[in-house]
Design an enzyme around this catalytic site. Structure first.
Site, PDB file in Angstrom:
ATOM      1  N   SER A 126      -8.973 -17.834 -91.838  1.00 23.89           N
ATOM      2  CA  SER A 126      -8.182 -17.694 -90.608  1.00 23.89           C
ATOM      3  C   SER A 126      -8.826 -18.402 -89.420  1.00 23.89           C
ATOM      4  O   SER A 126     -10.051 -18.465 -89.298  1.00 23.89           O
ATOM      5  CB  SER A 126      -8.003 -16.214 -90.264  1.00 23.89           C
ATOM      6  OG  SER A 126      -7.209 -15.571 -91.227  1.00 23.89           O
ATOM      7  N   GLU A 363      -5.423 -10.359 -95.413  1.00 25.69           N
ATOM      8  CA  GLU A 363      -5.231 -10.937 -96.750  1.00 25.69           C
ATOM      9  C   GLU A 363      -3.756 -11.062 -97.117  1.00 25.69           C
ATOM     10  O   GLU A 363      -3.350 -10.830 -98.255  1.00 25.69           O
ATOM     11  CB  GLU A 363      -6.022 -10.149 -97.800  1.00 25.69           C
ATOM     12  CG  GLU A 363      -7.523 -10.343 -97.603  1.00 25.69           C
ATOM     13  CD  GLU A 363      -8.365  -9.865 -98.755  1.00 25.69           C
ATOM     14  OE1 GLU A 363      -7.946 -10.018 -99.910  1.00 25.69           O
ATOM     15  OE2 GLU A 363      -9.467  -9.353 -98.479  1.00 25.69           O
TER      16      GLU A 363
END
Length: 379
Positions: A126, A363
């Site tokens: 990320s 996730e």
């Protein structure tokens, strides 16, 4: 079909439950309040083999199956989701990815100490501009012949400060889009690596979540995982297994809150009898138990498919979206069962409610899971 757990499974489940009750429960409220990383407890988890559960023993792991992992994750998560997310990341994202796709040299150097719990790892995908859209990588790994020059920033990194090894996704060939991304093994103490401030979070407050900055970090070519451009595929394949870990974390949070609600309902009296004798509470508990059992079966099915080397993409996404939404619903109801006591920290359920929320986000958000599921059923 066989719905019976093996003796080994039951033994692992009990070991995880005992560890959660004796090692994690004392001090869990204080760690949450102080945002204290459970370093001592994680070290003991590693010594017991819970940080490299599915890794081949020749690389220092326990050599267990994914079902064992799900069972252990549920028990640890019932008590301390901040500890279980460390366990999930190290097992599902770091160790699994290295064992599946790393070179023998990479496995000997990094996987062995990670599987033994001597060090822990982190997974860096990320970014400030790349969350659900993981293809939009702005962190760059410039090819310099025998090494890469790494620059950029990663966000929301679990184990950001406590990890010794980072698996970093970075763009080498922007013109190739997702096919130009590489996965690199970066040591935290490398020159040019900076760990940002710890995030002050709603839940899993004991987990150390940080931004990580890279400025002209030299990464040797031998630290690339897979072929040139394999990074995005590596990340997606690794996250597929990671979803089973987070689904079982959500399952544990839900079942932990449910067990507390059942116990409290048998102790608390209202209108002359235990509240467990009131149908309004009985129906809440019945719905909680049913959703938790459905979540457990989805998690175990996904784990079984993974162990059978089947495609578990669909089952993993179904397990994650359903279990995470179950966790949010069950913990909210557990607070309601506790009434005013549920709103104060000493009864644990308010913390479990806060911890549950992240399972719908990290996730792969619930929305992304529904995209994965719909693509599969409409293919």
């Amino acid at each position: 079909m066989d719905f019976q757990l093996t003796e080994e499974h039951l033994m692992i489940q009990k070991a995880a439950r005992d560890f959660a009750q004796t090692e994690l429960l004392p001090g869990v409220i204080e760690r949450d309040e102080l945002q204290k990383f459970p370093a001592e407890q994680i070290k003991k988890l590693g010594e017991l083999g819970f940080l490299g559960m599915m890794v081949d023993p020749k690389y220092g792991g326990a050599g267990l199956d994914t079902i064992s992992y799900v069972l252990a994750m549920e028990e640890i998560s019932k008590v301390d989701a901040s500890a279980s997310v460390v366990m999930s990341v190290n097992n599902s994202l770091v160790c699994w990815g290295l064992e599946a796709y790393g070179t023998e040299e990479q496995k000997q150097k990094y996987l062995v100490p990670l599987a033994k719990g001597e060090i822990i790892g982190a997974f860096l995908l990320s970014e400030p501009e790349a969350g659900s859209d993981a293809t939009s990588q702005r962190t760059t790994a410039e090819d310099k012949g025998d090494h890469y020059l790494l620059n950029g920033t990663k966000n929301w990194i679990t184990n950001g400060n406590s990890a010794s090894v980072y698996l970093v996704m970075a763009q080498t060939h922007p013109e190739k889009g997702s096919k130009g991304i590489n996965a690199l093994i970066v040591e935290k103490n490398s020159p040019g690596v900076t760990v940002g401030a710890k995030e002050n979070k709603l839940g899993i407050r004991g987990s150390d979540t940080h931004s990580i900055m890279f400025q002209d970090v030299v990464v040797p070519k031998e630290n690339r995982i897979g072929e040139d451009g394999f990074g995005f595929k590596f990340a997606m394949k690794t996250l597929g297994g990671g979803r089973i870990g987070i689904a079982s974390q959500a399952l544990g949070i839900a079942s932990g809150a449910y067990e507390l609600a059942v116990k409290y309902s048998k102790e608390r009296k209202a209108f002359g009898k235990e509240i467990s004798q009131h149908q309004a509470i009985q129906f809440k508990l019945a719905d909680m138990a049913t959703r938790i059992e459905a979540s457990r079966l989805l998690c175990l099915k996904a784990a079984w498919e993974k162990d059978q080397h089947l495609d578990y993409t669909l089952s993993g996404s179904m397990a994650k979206v359903f279990s995470s939404e179950t966790a949010m619903w069950v913990t909210t109801e557990a607070v309601q069962v506790h009434g005013g006591y549920g709103y104060v920290k000493e009864y644990h359920v308010e913390r479990l409610m806060r911890d549950a929320k992240i399972t719908q986000i990290y996730e792969g958000t619930s929305e992304v899971q529904r995209i994965v599921i719909s693509r599969s059923i409409l293919a």
